[in-house]
Design an enzyme around this catalytic site. Structure first.
Site, PDB file in Angstrom:
ATOM      1  N   GLU A   9       5.536   2.522  25.761  1.00 63.19           N
ATOM      2  CA  GLU A   9       5.131   3.905  25.480  1.00 63.19           C
ATOM      3  C   GLU A   9       3.629   4.023  25.236  1.00 63.19           C
ATOM      4  OE1 GLU A   9       5.042   5.648  21.692  1.00 63.19           O
ATOM      5  OE2 GLU A   9       6.435   4.191  20.806  1.00 63.19           O
ATOM      6  N   LYS A 145      10.984   3.451  10.604  1.00 67.78           N
ATOM      7  CA  LYS A 145      10.259   3.381   9.341  1.00 67.78           C
ATOM      8  C   LYS A 145      11.039   4.057   8.231  1.00 67.78           C
ATOM      9  CE  LYS A 145       5.403   2.773  10.232  1.00 67.78           C
ATOM     10  NZ  LYS A 145       5.142   3.065  11.647  1.00 67.78           N
TER      11      LYS A 145
HETATM   12  N1  PSU Z   1       7.320   5.515  14.547  1.00 68.46           N
HETATM   13  C1  PSU Z   1       6.449   4.495  14.412  1.00 68.46           C
HETATM   14  N2  PSU Z   1       5.362   4.415  15.238  1.00 68.46           N
HETATM   15  C2  PSU Z   1       5.144   5.348  16.231  1.00 68.46           C
HETATM   16  C3  PSU Z   1       6.072   6.422  16.371  1.00 68.46           C
HETATM   17  C4  PSU Z   1       7.142   6.467  15.519  1.00 68.46           C
HETATM   18  O1  PSU Z   1       6.645   3.666  13.546  1.00 68.46           O
HETATM   19  O2  PSU Z   1       4.130   5.236  16.966  1.00 68.46           O
HETATM   20  C5  PSU Z   1       5.865   7.441  17.463  1.00 68.46           C
HETATM   21  C6  PSU Z   1       6.770   7.112  18.673  1.00 68.46           C
HETATM   22  O3  PSU Z   1       6.102   7.448  19.872  1.00 68.46           O
HETATM   23  C7  PSU Z   1       7.946   8.056  18.452  1.00 68.46           C
HETATM   24  C8  PSU Z   1       7.264   9.255  17.857  1.00 68.46           C
HETATM   25  O4  PSU Z   1       8.653   8.376  19.630  1.00 68.46           O
HETATM   26  O5  PSU Z   1       6.266   8.728  16.995  1.00 68.46           O
HETATM   27  C9  PSU Z   1       8.218  10.154  17.113  1.00 68.46           C
HETATM   28  O6  PSU Z   1       7.568  11.334  16.741  1.00 68.46           O
HETATM   29  P1  PSU Z   1       8.410  12.547  16.142  1.00 68.46           P
HETATM   30  O7  PSU Z   1       8.910  12.078  14.796  1.00 68.46           O
HETATM   31  O8  PSU Z   1       7.413  13.672  16.045  1.00 68.46           O
HETATM   32  O9  PSU Z   1       9.516  12.827  17.114  1.00 68.46           O
END
Ligand code: PSU
Ligand code: MN
Length: 290
Positions: A9, A145
């Protein structure tokens, strides 16, 4: 034999890690995958085009450019119509990977259901979860996390039929920490075992992805009790500032990194490299079976 491919990604490159560590890490993950006999395909959006297999110059661009849009599913049509650049999340990397015929994807942590800070259940649910329910890609991560509500996140995955595999683990890992106290659906210790479950899922005509959760390497783990105060503070600050939508996760990631310093960055880099290795093992096993 079909060639093994692993998607990567780009939100972690543009929004998840500071420069220049982000660029080095992106290059390192690609070379780890190549070293194990698979092809890396870093996914992103360049001038409105969805690309699975960014060039080194395009990766460098996403690692250095300011204000690159974090592209979740709802943003795909916007960047396509306006021919913008974009960094793909887990959800959109899965979607683009599937269109490109790629079945394995390595990331750090998936998004999930956020902890609620006020009354009731949080309505901040990452689009990553719904994508896992409907798009057929194996996602290799280090769990999620603990900024998230992990029990609620796993309940969602269960409801939507997403199998959660612990790779060398009986527990769902919590990103910086190897354990969360929450069980996985099944444990696998080798890429071939994951590939067999994936093949069975496809044969049965079951839609959606597979989540493979790999604990952070022991040497780089931060025990839950040590990271929890930083998480609690970051979540409280996000609520106090009234943050919403796509800005919540990047804010929490940045604040925890600031509050815990070099150590959390080291854990983050270590688990990303480790996940690239596991994803390559799975992709190679899958290519051998096909
Ligand atoms: N969690 C992490 N590192 C990240 C992300 C999530 O520990 O870089 C990033 C990933 O790309 C994930 C996104 O798909 O954040 C999720 O964002 P949201 O909670 O806005 O959907
Ligand atoms: Mn969200």
């Amino acid at each position: 034999m079909q060639k093994a491919v692993v998607a990567l990604e780009s939100t972690v490159i543009s929004h998840g890690l500071p420069y220049p560590r982000n660029l080095h890490l992106a290059q390192e993950m690609e070379s780890i995958i190549r070293g194990l006999g698979a092809n890396p395909a870093t996914v992103g959006v360049i001038a409105g085009e969805f690309i699975a297999g960014l060039s080194p110059a395009q990766i460098e661009h996403l690692a250095t450019a300011q204000n690159v849009r974090k592209v979740s599913r709802r943003d795909l049509a916007i960047v396509a119509a306006r021919q913008e650049d974009g960094a793909t999340t887990v959800a959109t990397t899965m979607w683009i990977a599937q269109r490109a015929g790629i079945q394995v994807f390595a990331t750090g942590g998936i998004g999930g259901i956020h902890r609620h800070t006020g009354a009731g259940v949080s309505s901040d649910v990452s689009a990553d979860l719904q994508e896992l329910a409907q798009t057929g890609v194996i996602v290799v991560c280090a769990g999620a996390k603990a900024i998230l509500d992990l029990p609620a996140t796993l309940e969602y995955l269960e409801t939507h039929g997403v199998t959660v595999i612990g790779y060398g683990s009986d527990e769902f890992p919590a990103f910086y920490s190897r354990s969360s106290g929450l069980p996985v659906d099944v444990r696998c210790d080798r890429g071939e075992e994951v590939a067999a479950i994936w093949q069975a899922k496809r044969r049965l005509g079951l839609p959606g992805g597979l989540l493979v959760a790999v604990p952070v390497p022991v040497a780089d783990e931060i025990p839950g009790a040590e990271i929890e105060p930083a998480i609690g503070q970051a979540v409280a600050e996000a609520a106090a500032q009234g943050l919403r939508s796509a800005e919540v996760t990047p804010f929490l990631l940045r604040r925890i990194a600031e509050l815990t310093g070099e150590r959390s960055l080291r854990a983050n880099l270590a688990l990303l490299r480790n996940n690239a290795r596991v994803a390559a093992e799975i992709a190679v096993a899958l290519a051998k079976m096909n």
